[in-house]
Write an enzyme that holds these catalytic residues in place. Structure first.
Site, PDB file in Angstrom:
ATOM      1  N   TYR A  32     -20.425  13.036  18.105  1.00 47.55           N
ATOM      2  CA  TYR A  32     -19.714  14.294  17.842  1.00 47.55           C
ATOM      3  C   TYR A  32     -18.218  14.121  17.597  1.00 47.55           C
ATOM      4  CZ  TYR A  32     -18.333  14.197  22.795  1.00 47.55           C
ATOM      5  OH  TYR A  32     -17.817  13.842  24.019  1.00 47.55           O
TER       6      TYR A  32
ATOM      7  N   HIS B  50     -12.856  -2.429   2.286  1.00 48.59           N
ATOM      8  CA  HIS B  50     -11.413  -2.539   2.517  1.00 48.59           C
ATOM      9  C   HIS B  50     -11.012  -2.215   3.942  1.00 48.59           C
ATOM     10  CE1 HIS B  50      -7.161  -1.691   0.657  1.00 48.59           C
ATOM     11  NE2 HIS B  50      -7.070  -2.121   1.904  1.00 48.59           N
TER      12      HIS B  50
ATOM     13  N   TYR C 291      -9.740  21.285  23.951  1.00 51.63           N
ATOM     14  CA  TYR C 291      -9.769  20.097  24.834  1.00 51.63           C
ATOM     15  C   TYR C 291      -8.367  19.740  25.311  1.00 51.63           C
ATOM     16  CZ  TYR C 291     -10.551  15.287  26.335  1.00 51.63           C
ATOM     17  OH  TYR C 291     -10.594  14.121  27.060  1.00 51.63           O
TER      18      TYR C 291
ATOM     19  N   HIS D 177      -3.189   2.585   8.415  1.00 53.50           N
ATOM     20  CA  HIS D 177      -4.206   1.922   7.585  1.00 53.50           C
ATOM     21  C   HIS D 177      -4.531   0.578   8.225  1.00 53.50           C
ATOM     22  CE1 HIS D 177      -6.266  -0.177   4.467  1.00 53.50           C
ATOM     23  NE2 HIS D 177      -5.228  -0.906   4.091  1.00 53.50           N
TER      24      HIS D 177
ATOM     25  N   HIS E 216      -7.688  -2.822   8.693  1.00 54.10           N
ATOM     26  CA  HIS E 216      -8.862  -3.539   8.191  1.00 54.10           C
ATOM     27  C   HIS E 216      -9.839  -3.768   9.346  1.00 54.10           C
ATOM     28  CE1 HIS E 216      -6.412  -5.424   4.624  1.00 54.10           C
ATOM     29  NE2 HIS E 216      -6.468  -4.112   4.578  1.00 54.10           N
TER      30      HIS E 216
ATOM     31  N   GLU F 230       0.818  -1.210   0.000  1.00 49.29           N
ATOM     32  CA  GLU F 230       0.000   0.000   0.000  1.00 49.29           C
ATOM     33  C   GLU F 230       0.859   1.270   0.000  1.00 49.29           C
ATOM     34  OE1 GLU F 230      -2.918   0.138  -0.687  1.00 49.29           O
ATOM     35  OE2 GLU F 230      -4.112  -1.482   0.172  1.00 49.29           O
TER      36      GLU F 230
END
Length: 232
Positions: free
Chosen positions: A132, A173, A228, A111, A113, A93
């Site tokens: 939110y 994916h 925050y 990334h 799955h 990838e």
């Protein structure tokens, strides 16, 4: 692993030595990759992680179990995809990771799955505003149109879905998130998977439909999230 040093050591098969900053980043990358397995976001060697150090992008290698990675396995490419560190083949990838690093200010990409996120990617074109925390990813999370893994087409589809966002789903994916640090990118992945799980759970109740937030409500949450955490 995080305490080890690689100062001045030659990267196997590479044309230059691993710098100290790259060594530290590699250790953090391996730790993050292992965490994706431990937290159930990937199975085996599916998914991948990258972190940018200067003009070098360190990436997980293709098909190597993360618990087997060592300091000598450091794998890095330049922004054009040319391998500059290590001898292991980079993740399949790589186009996806390089697309993010070349077009955003991101320093890290995760990334996965993840199960619930992948399930949602097969159902909708955009994750409904169930919570939110969508604001933490820049707004409603889009689903990138399906393309074969490892292709430039997938990378292009992903970039469109990421426009103005720090995370997206890849149809049939998985997930992609990015951040200024590996910790931030990973946290965004975890938040995305959690929101997908909440929506799937709420949507599964017979006869009821979950209440969704409006874009304005999410925008208001985004303003509050900017302040925050601890200051200083």
């Amino acid at each position: 692993m995080a305490g080890q040093r690689w100062d001045g050591r030659e990267a196997p098969g590479a044309g230059r030595r691993v710098r100290e900053e790259e060594a530290r980043a590699w250790a953090e990358l391996v730790e993050t990759a292992r965490r994706t397995v431990f937290d159930g976001l990937v199975v085996g060697t599916s998914g991948n992680v990258s972190v940018r150090v200067g003009g070098t992008v360190l990436v997980t290698p293709s098909g190597v179990p993360y618990d087997r990675l060592t300091p000598d396995d450091v794998t890095g490419v330049d922004l054009a995809g040319r391998q500059v560190l290590g001898s292991l083949v980079p993740t399949s990838e790589l186009p996806l990771h390089l697309a993010v690093h070349r077009t955003t200010g991101a320093r890290a990409v995760v990334h996965t799955h993840a199960v619930h996120a992948t399930a949602v990617s097969t159902l909708v074109d955009e994750l409904p505003l169930i919570h939110y925390m969508a604001a933490a990813l820049g707004g409603p999370v889009r689903v990138a149109r399906y393309a074969t893994y490892g292709t430039d087409e997938l990378a292009e589809n992903m970039l469109r879905a990421l426009d103005g966002r720090t995370g997206c789903l890849l149809q049939n994916h998985g997930t992609v998130t990015h951040g200024t640090t590996l910790a931030q990118a990973y946290d965004r992945t975890a938040q995305l998977e959690w929101m997908c799980r909440v929506w799937l759970t709420a949507s599964s109740v017979p006869g009821l439909s979950p209440h969704l937030l409006s874009p304005q409500q999410v925008a208001e949450a985004a303003e509050r999230l900017r302040g925050y955490g601890q200051r200083g």
